[in-house]
Design a protein around this motif. Sequence first.
Motif, mmCIF file in Angstrom:
data_model
loop_
_atom_site.group_PDB
_atom_site.id
_atom_site.type_symbol
_atom_site.label_atom_id
_atom_site.label_comp_id
_atom_site.label_asym_id
_atom_site.label_seq_id
_atom_site.Cartn_x
_atom_site.Cartn_y
_atom_site.Cartn_z
ATOM 1 N N THR A 430 -64.031 -11.296 40.160
ATOM 2 C CA THR A 430 -62.803 -11.929 39.678
ATOM 3 C C THR A 430 -62.382 -11.340 38.334
ATOM 4 O OG1 THR A 430 -63.381 -13.978 40.827
ATOM 5 C CG2 THR A 430 -61.749 -14.126 39.074
ATOM 6 N N ALA A 431 -63.359 -11.167 37.435
ATOM 7 C CA ALA A 431 -63.050 -10.583 36.139
ATOM 8 C C ALA A 431 -62.494 -9.170 36.289
ATOM 9 C CB ALA A 431 -64.312 -10.564 35.275
ATOM 10 N N GLU A 432 -63.045 -8.404 37.224
ATOM 11 C CA GLU A 432 -62.549 -7.039 37.462
ATOM 12 C C GLU A 432 -61.103 -7.059 37.931
ATOM 13 O OE1 GLU A 432 -62.959 -2.893 37.487
ATOM 14 O OE2 GLU A 432 -64.467 -4.364 36.859
ATOM 15 N N LEU A 433 -60.785 -7.996 38.811
ATOM 16 C CA LEU A 433 -59.419 -8.086 39.315
ATOM 17 C C LEU A 433 -58.458 -8.530 38.208
ATOM 18 C CD1 LEU A 433 -60.149 -9.682 42.811
ATOM 19 C CD2 LEU A 433 -59.537 -7.308 42.330
ATOM 20 N N TYR A 434 -58.894 -9.477 37.374
ATOM 21 C CA TYR A 434 -58.045 -9.894 36.251
ATOM 22 C C TYR A 434 -57.820 -8.727 35.284
ATOM 23 C CZ TYR A 434 -58.501 -14.832 37.570
ATOM 24 O OH TYR A 434 -58.431 -16.040 38.221
ATOM 25 N N TRP A 435 -58.867 -7.977 35.040
ATOM 26 C CA TRP A 435 -58.761 -6.828 34.142
ATOM 27 C C TRP A 435 -57.733 -5.827 34.655
ATOM 28 C CZ3 TRP A 435 -59.631 -4.571 29.650
ATOM 29 C CH2 TRP A 435 -59.694 -3.172 29.565
ATOM 30 N N ARG A 436 -57.784 -5.520 35.925
ATOM 31 C CA ARG A 436 -56.860 -4.544 36.491
ATOM 32 C C ARG A 436 -55.438 -5.087 36.577
ATOM 33 N NH1 ARG A 436 -59.611 -0.157 38.846
ATOM 34 N NH2 ARG A 436 -61.866 -0.419 38.620
ATOM 35 N N ALA A 437 -55.316 -6.399 36.671
ATOM 36 C CA ALA A 437 -53.982 -7.000 36.712
ATOM 37 C C ALA A 437 -53.442 -7.291 35.309
ATOM 38 C CB ALA A 437 -54.019 -8.286 37.529
ATOM 39 N N HIS A 438 -54.252 -7.004 34.253
ATOM 40 C CA HIS A 438 -53.874 -7.293 32.855
ATOM 41 C C HIS A 438 -53.546 -8.779 32.661
ATOM 42 C CE1 HIS A 438 -52.627 -2.808 32.073
ATOM 43 N NE2 HIS A 438 -53.921 -2.973 32.392
ATOM 44 N N ASP A 439 -54.296 -9.598 33.398
ATOM 45 C CA ASP A 439 -54.143 -11.050 33.242
ATOM 46 C C ASP A 439 -55.132 -11.485 32.144
ATOM 47 O OD1 ASP A 439 -53.937 -13.781 33.458
ATOM 48 O OD2 ASP A 439 -53.909 -13.794 35.651
ATOM 49 N N TRP A 440 -54.690 -11.316 30.871
ATOM 50 C CA TRP A 440 -55.612 -11.464 29.749
ATOM 51 C C TRP A 440 -56.134 -12.888 29.596
ATOM 52 C CZ3 TRP A 440 -56.626 -6.760 29.360
ATOM 53 C CH2 TRP A 440 -55.652 -5.773 29.343
ATOM 54 N N ALA A 441 -55.295 -13.862 29.842
ATOM 55 C CA ALA A 441 -55.729 -15.244 29.653
ATOM 56 C C ALA A 441 -56.860 -15.601 30.610
ATOM 57 C CB ALA A 441 -54.541 -16.190 29.840
ATOM 58 N N ARG A 442 -56.681 -15.278 31.897
ATOM 59 C CA ARG A 442 -57.737 -15.605 32.868
ATOM 60 C C ARG A 442 -58.967 -14.731 32.651
ATOM 61 N NH1 ARG A 442 -53.070 -16.425 36.215
ATOM 62 N NH2 ARG A 442 -53.032 -18.546 37.071
ATOM 63 N N LEU A 443 -58.761 -13.475 32.227
ATOM 64 C CA LEU A 443 -59.907 -12.614 31.960
ATOM 65 C C LEU A 443 -60.733 -13.177 30.804
ATOM 66 C CD1 LEU A 443 -61.546 -10.041 32.344
ATOM 67 C CD2 LEU A 443 -59.921 -8.857 30.851
ATOM 68 N N ALA A 444 -60.058 -13.657 29.769
ATOM 69 C CA ALA A 444 -60.784 -14.225 28.628
ATOM 70 C C ALA A 444 -61.571 -15.457 29.044
ATOM 71 C CB ALA A 444 -59.797 -14.570 27.510
ATOM 72 N N ALA A 445 -61.011 -16.242 29.957
ATOM 73 C CA ALA A 445 -61.689 -17.467 30.388
ATOM 74 C C ALA A 445 -62.952 -17.161 31.178
ATOM 75 C CB ALA A 445 -60.727 -18.309 31.214
ATOM 76 N N VAL A 446 -62.870 -16.250 32.138
ATOM 77 C CA VAL A 446 -64.050 -15.948 32.952
ATOM 78 C C VAL A 446 -64.991 -14.988 32.231
ATOM 79 C CG1 VAL A 446 -62.782 -16.337 35.091
ATOM 80 C CG2 VAL A 446 -62.942 -14.020 34.170
ATOM 81 N N GLY A 447 -64.442 -14.177 31.313
ATOM 82 C CA GLY A 447 -65.264 -13.193 30.628
ATOM 83 C C GLY A 447 -66.256 -13.814 29.668
ATOM 84 N N GLU A 448 -65.926 -14.992 29.115
ATOM 85 C CA GLU A 448 -66.824 -15.661 28.181
ATOM 86 C C GLU A 448 -68.178 -15.924 28.821
ATOM 87 O OE1 GLU A 448 -68.192 -17.189 24.745
ATOM 88 O OE2 GLU A 448 -66.200 -16.294 25.007
#
Length: 556
Positions: A430-448
């Motif tokens: 999921t984090a990889e997909l958010y990263w590629r979509a530049h969905d920074w808010a969701r990436l920050a949430a799951v990346g923590e």
Amino acid sequence: MPAGAAAWSAKGDDATWASLAAATPATRQSLRWDYATSLIARGLAAEAIGVLDVMRADDPDLALVPAWMRARGVAAAMARHTSEALTMLGDDTLLGDSEACLWRMRTLADSYRAAEALGQLRCAMPALTGRTSAARRPFVIAAGSAALDLGRASPAMAWLNAVPDDDPAANLLRGKAYALLGQMQPARLRLDRVILSGDDVEQADARLATIENGVASHTLPVGEATRQLEMLLFTWRGDRIERRALELSVRLATATHDTGRMLASGATLFRYFDLGAASGPLVAQLQTQLAQALAPGSALSLVQAAGMFWDYRDIAPAGPVGNQLVENLVNRLQAAGLYGRAADLLDHRLDTQASDVERGPLTVRIASLQILAGTPDAAIRTLRGTDILAYPPDTLADRRRVEAAALQLLGKSAEALATVEDVPGGGALTAELYWRAHDWARLAAVGEQALPKSLPGAGRSALSEVGQAIVLRQAIALAMLGRESELAALRSRYGRAFETLPTGSAFATLTAQSGSIDPATLSNAMAALPAASPAGAFGDLLDQGSAAMSHPTKAG
């Protein structure tokens, strides 16, 4: 029922049609019968079949009448409808009928069932002798041909004495009979006469017999025999002539170790001719040759090997030997970057040989190769077209990961995220997909949750490349969102660990208290990211698939 010449009497069309036009219901069938037997006498088989079938339509019980069955069987034999002719003429009521026996003999001989044909002769003789010499000709030729098929040259010559010396069909058989008797010179003279005077079929047969005799007597070099065979096979297709030519080609190719020619000729025999018991040994021979030609260390190039397998995939060995053959080729194609060709080979195996247990892992591999070839749409079709089995949990998870990668490459991010929602380890995906979509808010949430443990000590081991990528991606997401406090916490937590790493400068820039991040800074930070993807093989598949789609001419 009369036999011989008395069985069928020819009548003129004008008188027959006049009679039929004036027929009454009581006389119509009788007049039709006269017309059908007249057509048989004149050799008009198709027309006779039509009339006889009209008679049966008006009176279905005719199908049980021996005279009608005999006429219908003879007409079918004339028309070369072998199966129908033998069914009609083989009825129990006709087994002792001389005329039916004669036509059975001819039909069996034409079908290369020589022993059965000659078995009809005793019963057929009254019908044969009851004909004129000209009318006997096709039956005598059939008997002589059957005798030759059984290797009985002398009886064949005796039968052929009843046919004029200038008859091409008889001379063809005489030439073959002389060859069986070891008399090659008269055999060659007879066959040469057929080549000059026979019809197309007889000429082709005579040319082939000449080649066969030259090979058998060792008077024709193998190279020249092969050349002549090639010319004959180029101009002639079908029937027993092509079969004999192909069989000779296989023998010559085997003797000269010409694998390509042996496979080409043998495969044609297997695909288009009913070989009966000979089919099994031929296929085994072809499979052995194919396996040797494609074995590791073969002199064939990769392109030649892949082309040879694809041309003869229908005769490739089954089971472990065949699987290993395909596996070797797939590995070579994959190593050469020809992912599409590798996927095609595995897809053929999936369709023809794979068991239910193999299908799950095989579909994952095929779809992955299709993504690497730059065709994620084909990967989706492969996976969804095989979504009919209850796959084990591990296999199902692998299928979903590959499908998510294909969907992401097609720009369907929402569907990709939904696909990996319940997959084990789906957080990294999921984090990889958010990263590629530049969905920074969701990436920050799951990346923590994915951040590695803090490394406060000065002497602690450095972060792995994957760990660095996770932290740097998190820093980029927080910087893009302007979350200064979280960036400060990140700097405090990992600052010492990045000090000695090549990515330390990028980390310091991203976590500096600048209040914002400009495009140049972001670009430099992304360029400094380690090549290792936090999502492992999933991320690598996305990278390679994206590169293949960007350069379709380089995709395999």
